[in-house]
Each structure stands twice: as C-alpha cells, then as structure tokens.
Design a protein around this motif. Structure first.
Motif, mmCIF file in Angstrom:
data_model
loop_
_atom_site.group_PDB
_atom_site.id
_atom_site.type_symbol
_atom_site.label_atom_id
_atom_site.label_comp_id
_atom_site.label_asym_id
_atom_site.label_seq_id
_atom_site.Cartn_x
_atom_site.Cartn_y
_atom_site.Cartn_z
ATOM 1 N N SER A 80 79.286 37.890 5.062
ATOM 2 C CA SER A 80 78.005 38.131 5.713
ATOM 3 C C SER A 80 77.696 36.944 6.624
ATOM 4 C CB SER A 80 76.891 38.295 4.673
ATOM 5 O OG SER A 80 75.629 38.468 5.293
ATOM 6 N N PRO A 81 77.116 37.170 7.810
ATOM 7 C CA PRO A 81 76.801 36.060 8.713
ATOM 8 C C PRO A 81 75.902 35.023 8.045
ATOM 9 C CG PRO A 81 76.598 38.150 9.864
ATOM 10 C CD PRO A 81 76.787 38.488 8.414
ATOM 11 N N SER A 82 76.307 33.772 8.117
ATOM 12 C CA SER A 82 75.571 32.721 7.420
ATOM 13 C C SER A 82 74.180 32.492 7.995
ATOM 14 C CB SER A 82 76.368 31.411 7.477
ATOM 15 O OG SER A 82 77.643 31.571 6.886
ATOM 16 N N VAL A 83 73.965 32.810 9.267
ATOM 17 C CA VAL A 83 72.671 32.533 9.889
ATOM 18 C C VAL A 83 71.581 33.514 9.457
ATOM 19 C CG1 VAL A 83 73.756 31.476 11.896
ATOM 20 C CG2 VAL A 83 73.231 33.920 11.917
ATOM 21 N N LEU A 84 71.942 34.597 8.809
ATOM 22 C CA LEU A 84 70.948 35.602 8.445
ATOM 23 C C LEU A 84 69.851 35.018 7.562
ATOM 24 C CD1 LEU A 84 73.013 38.860 7.747
ATOM 25 C CD2 LEU A 84 71.400 38.425 9.609
ATOM 26 N N ASP A 85 70.204 34.149 6.660
ATOM 27 C CA ASP A 85 69.212 33.608 5.722
ATOM 28 C C ASP A 85 68.198 32.700 6.399
ATOM 29 O OD1 ASP A 85 70.505 34.941 3.683
ATOM 30 O OD2 ASP A 85 71.753 33.218 3.130
ATOM 31 N N ASP A 86 68.496 32.204 7.590
ATOM 32 C CA ASP A 86 67.619 31.221 8.235
ATOM 33 C C ASP A 86 66.881 31.758 9.457
ATOM 34 O OD1 ASP A 86 68.360 29.035 6.485
ATOM 35 O OD2 ASP A 86 70.287 29.030 7.526
ATOM 36 N N LEU A 87 67.179 32.954 9.893
ATOM 37 C CA LEU A 87 66.580 33.449 11.133
ATOM 38 C C LEU A 87 65.062 33.596 11.029
ATOM 39 C CD1 LEU A 87 69.168 36.129 12.312
ATOM 40 C CD2 LEU A 87 68.703 33.884 13.322
ATOM 41 N N ALA A 88 64.564 34.096 9.919
ATOM 42 C CA ALA A 88 63.119 34.272 9.764
ATOM 43 C C ALA A 88 62.390 32.928 9.803
ATOM 44 C CB ALA A 88 62.821 35.008 8.455
ATOM 45 N N ARG A 89 63.011 31.887 9.288
ATOM 46 C CA ARG A 89 62.403 30.554 9.308
ATOM 47 C C ARG A 89 62.480 29.926 10.699
ATOM 48 N NH1 ARG A 89 64.692 25.549 8.440
ATOM 49 N NH2 ARG A 89 66.668 26.513 7.816
ATOM 50 N N LEU A 90 63.554 30.216 11.442
ATOM 51 C CA LEU A 90 63.715 29.647 12.765
ATOM 52 C C LEU A 90 62.859 30.337 13.823
ATOM 53 C CD1 LEU A 90 67.597 29.175 12.818
ATOM 54 C CD2 LEU A 90 65.878 27.365 12.669
ATOM 55 N N ARG A 91 62.597 31.618 13.651
ATOM 56 C CA ARG A 91 61.914 32.384 14.685
ATOM 57 C C ARG A 91 60.596 31.759 15.141
ATOM 58 N NH1 ARG A 91 62.832 35.307 18.912
ATOM 59 N NH2 ARG A 91 61.920 33.331 19.576
ATOM 60 N N PRO A 92 59.696 31.325 14.229
ATOM 61 C CA PRO A 92 58.430 30.736 14.693
ATOM 62 C C PRO A 92 58.603 29.406 15.410
ATOM 63 C CG PRO A 92 58.281 31.452 12.400
ATOM 64 C CD PRO A 92 59.724 31.469 12.774
ATOM 65 N N LEU A 93 59.751 28.761 15.248
ATOM 66 C CA LEU A 93 59.968 27.443 15.840
ATOM 67 C C LEU A 93 60.583 27.510 17.234
ATOM 68 C CD1 LEU A 93 61.525 25.725 12.671
ATOM 69 C CD2 LEU A 93 59.102 25.788 13.371
ATOM 70 N N VAL A 94 60.953 28.686 17.672
ATOM 71 C CA VAL A 94 61.658 28.855 18.947
ATOM 72 C C VAL A 94 60.797 29.685 19.899
ATOM 73 C CG1 VAL A 94 63.733 29.744 20.063
ATOM 74 C CG2 VAL A 94 63.888 28.719 17.796
ATOM 75 N N THR A 95 60.545 29.145 21.075
ATOM 76 C CA THR A 95 59.741 29.873 22.058
ATOM 77 C C THR A 95 60.597 30.665 23.042
ATOM 78 O OG1 THR A 95 59.702 27.918 23.501
ATOM 79 C CG2 THR A 95 57.897 28.161 21.896
ATOM 80 N N ARG A 96 61.861 30.351 23.093
ATOM 81 C CA ARG A 96 62.779 31.068 23.981
ATOM 82 C C ARG A 96 63.426 32.241 23.242
ATOM 83 N NH1 ARG A 96 61.713 29.509 29.152
ATOM 84 N NH2 ARG A 96 61.491 27.236 29.277
ATOM 85 N N PRO A 97 64.060 33.136 23.959
ATOM 86 C CA PRO A 97 64.808 34.199 23.277
ATOM 87 C C PRO A 97 65.821 33.604 22.294
ATOM 88 C CG PRO A 97 64.618 34.695 25.600
ATOM 89 C CD PRO A 97 64.073 33.310 25.430
ATOM 90 N N LEU A 98 65.891 34.171 21.124
ATOM 91 C CA LEU A 98 66.747 33.669 20.055
ATOM 92 C C LEU A 98 67.989 34.551 19.933
ATOM 93 C CD1 LEU A 98 67.158 31.703 17.671
ATOM 94 C CD2 LEU A 98 65.868 33.324 16.240
ATOM 95 N N VAL A 99 69.150 33.919 20.050
ATOM 96 C CA VAL A 99 70.416 34.632 19.956
ATOM 97 C C VAL A 99 71.118 34.205 18.667
ATOM 98 C CG1 VAL A 99 72.628 35.142 21.059
ATOM 99 C CG2 VAL A 99 70.613 34.638 22.462
ATOM 100 N N ALA A 100 71.480 35.147 17.847
ATOM 101 C CA ALA A 100 72.225 34.869 16.617
ATOM 102 C C ALA A 100 73.692 35.196 16.862
ATOM 103 C CB ALA A 100 71.677 35.688 15.456
ATOM 104 N N SER A 101 74.564 34.228 16.663
ATOM 105 C CA SER A 101 75.985 34.418 16.972
ATOM 106 C C SER A 101 76.843 33.784 15.894
ATOM 107 C CB SER A 101 76.328 33.784 18.329
ATOM 108 O OG SER A 101 75.509 34.286 19.347
#
Length: 266
Positions: free
Chosen positions: A24-45
């Motif tokens: 499973s992609p490792s970034v999945l667990d952190d995307l919800a926490r990162l979203r409020p901290l980023v004002t630009r479009p967020l790309v998960a790769s």
C-alpha cells in the motif's frame, strides 16, 4: 521560489521506488495531516498501482495522484478506471525489473505489448513442431499449460476473437510457477497478475484442470485426434522442452511473454 504544486513521496533516489513488498502507498497515512498545511495543489506519488489506492488518496485530500510504473504495465489504466473497468487493468506487480534498466529499451515484465521499436510486441522464441496453414481454422484452439505463458496466450486468443479457447492444466489451480511465487513472503504482487488472468479468461476461455472429472482423458484425446475435427490448433505452454505437445511457448525474460507458439492444424 513559488511552486505550482507540492509533490509528496517517500525516500531518496535509491529507495523511493518501492518493490512489491510495499503493498500500500506509504503516503496514504499522512495525506490527511498534510492537506491543511499545503496551500498549493497536492500531488501524491508513491507506489500507486490500484484504483482503490487512488481513491483513498483523493479522499484524503490529494488533488492529483502521480503514477509511472502502473502506466507502463497498462497505459489505459486511467480510462479503464474512469469507465468502471478497473478489473480489466493489467496490474503492475512492482518487480522493478525491465522498467528500471532500459537495457536496451524500456520494457515491462507483465506487458508484452510494450515492445522494442519496430516490433508489434515483445519478441518471443516459439518452437514450431508442425504447421499447416490451410488446416488452421483459427476458431478452436487448445492451450495446454496454465502457467503465465499459457494464460497470456489464452487471454490473447480470446481477445482476438477466437471463438473457442480451451485451457488445460494438470494441477488443481491456475498459474503454474506464478502461483507458487505469489505464496512467498512479500511477493504478493504476482497474485495480482494471476487475478488479472483469472478475470480475463472467462467466459470465452473454457478452463479444464486436473481436478475436473475426465480432464486427463480429454487432454490425451486432443493429442490423438486427426484432421477434420474443426480445431484451429494446439499450443503447449508447459515450460518443459521435453514434453511439449506441439510447440513450446517461449517467453524470453518476460513473465507474460506473448505466446506465439506454433499451432498444428486439425
């Protein structure tokens, strides 16, 4: 310097391209926490290979999902997912073999349609035992051996419009060595490829295994029957040069090397 987007991945250059042990992609667990901290479009790769993982990333706040290997395995992945055909996606197994070396060109272990320049598909090396073009109808073909080469062959024939494809396997399961490899620890990526074949072969491809009643007799009858029975040919994908029924399906170094073995007209 202002950025147009923020791309989130995991690891450094030598480690961020994870193998099939990363289910499973490792970034999945952190995307919800990162979203409020980023004002630009967020790309998960990072190791996105399935529609479900893409959906989870978008639900967690990602604006875009970046993929590379998954598109090498199946360039039509986005179209299939968006049209409700995710089950038809040829899966990337994250083996990190032919897609990383570029030696001599970019290839893919699971995608035989990705070929060197000038080739219609990835080259294979069939062994032709007999061939009679006038007696090959192309409407009924027996494929003996349900390993990766036999499964790819049966699927390709069914998709090409061959009316009757019968897949014979001595064991009580499909996959051959592919199924065995999928049982090893951290190698479940091969199971995704096996599932793709199992979904793709029916209903146009009929399967007969050693567990079915009379399977052995039916296989031997195919070997003995002569001309006039309306079958297009026999293809042996048994992985054994010494016991090939008609021709051995050579797959080169590709797990899913397109089966172009010789057929004997019936």
């Amino acid at each position: 310097m202002p950025s147009d987007y923020v791309n989130v991945t995991v690891g450094v250059r030598t480690t961020y391209v994870r193998g099939m042990a990363t289910e499973s992609p490792s970034v999945l667990d952190d995307l919800a926490r990162l979203r409020p901290l980023v004002t630009r479009p967020l790309v998960a790769s990072h190791a996105f290979r399935t529609a479900s993982a893409i959906g989870e990333a978008l639900a967690a706040g990602a604006d875009l999902v970046g993929m590379a290997r998954a598109l090498i395995a199946d360039p039509d992945l986005p179209r299939k997912v968006l049209t409700g055909r995710a089950a038809e996606v040829r899966p990337c197994v994250a083996c990190n073999e032919d897609c990383r070396t570029f030696d001599p060109v970019l290839l893919c272990v699971v995608n035989p349609d990705l070929a060197p320049p000038g080739e219609p598909r990835r080259p294979a090396a069939p062994l032709v035992r007999a061939w009679d073009q006038e007696r090959v109808t192309g409407q009924r073909v027996a494929v003996v051996g349900a390993g990766p080469a036999g499964l790819e062959c049966a699927l390709s024939l069914a998709r090409a419009g061959v009316a009757d494809v019968v897949l014979f396997e001595a064991a009580d399961r499909l996959g051959g060595q592919l199924a065995t490899a999928a049982l090893a620890p951290h190698r479940t990526g091969w199971a995704a490829l096996l599932g793709f074949y199992e979904r793709g072969c029916p209903p146009r491809c009929r399967r007969t295994s050693g567990a079915d009643r009379g399977a052995g007799r039916r296989t031997r009858r195919i070997r003995r029957r002569g001309a006039g029975h309306g079958r297009g040919g026999d293809i042996a994908a048994t992985g054994d040069w010494g016991h090939g029924l008609v021709g051995r399906a050579g797959a080169g170094s590709s797990v899913a090397g397109r089966c172009r073995a010789g057929a004997r007209g019936r």
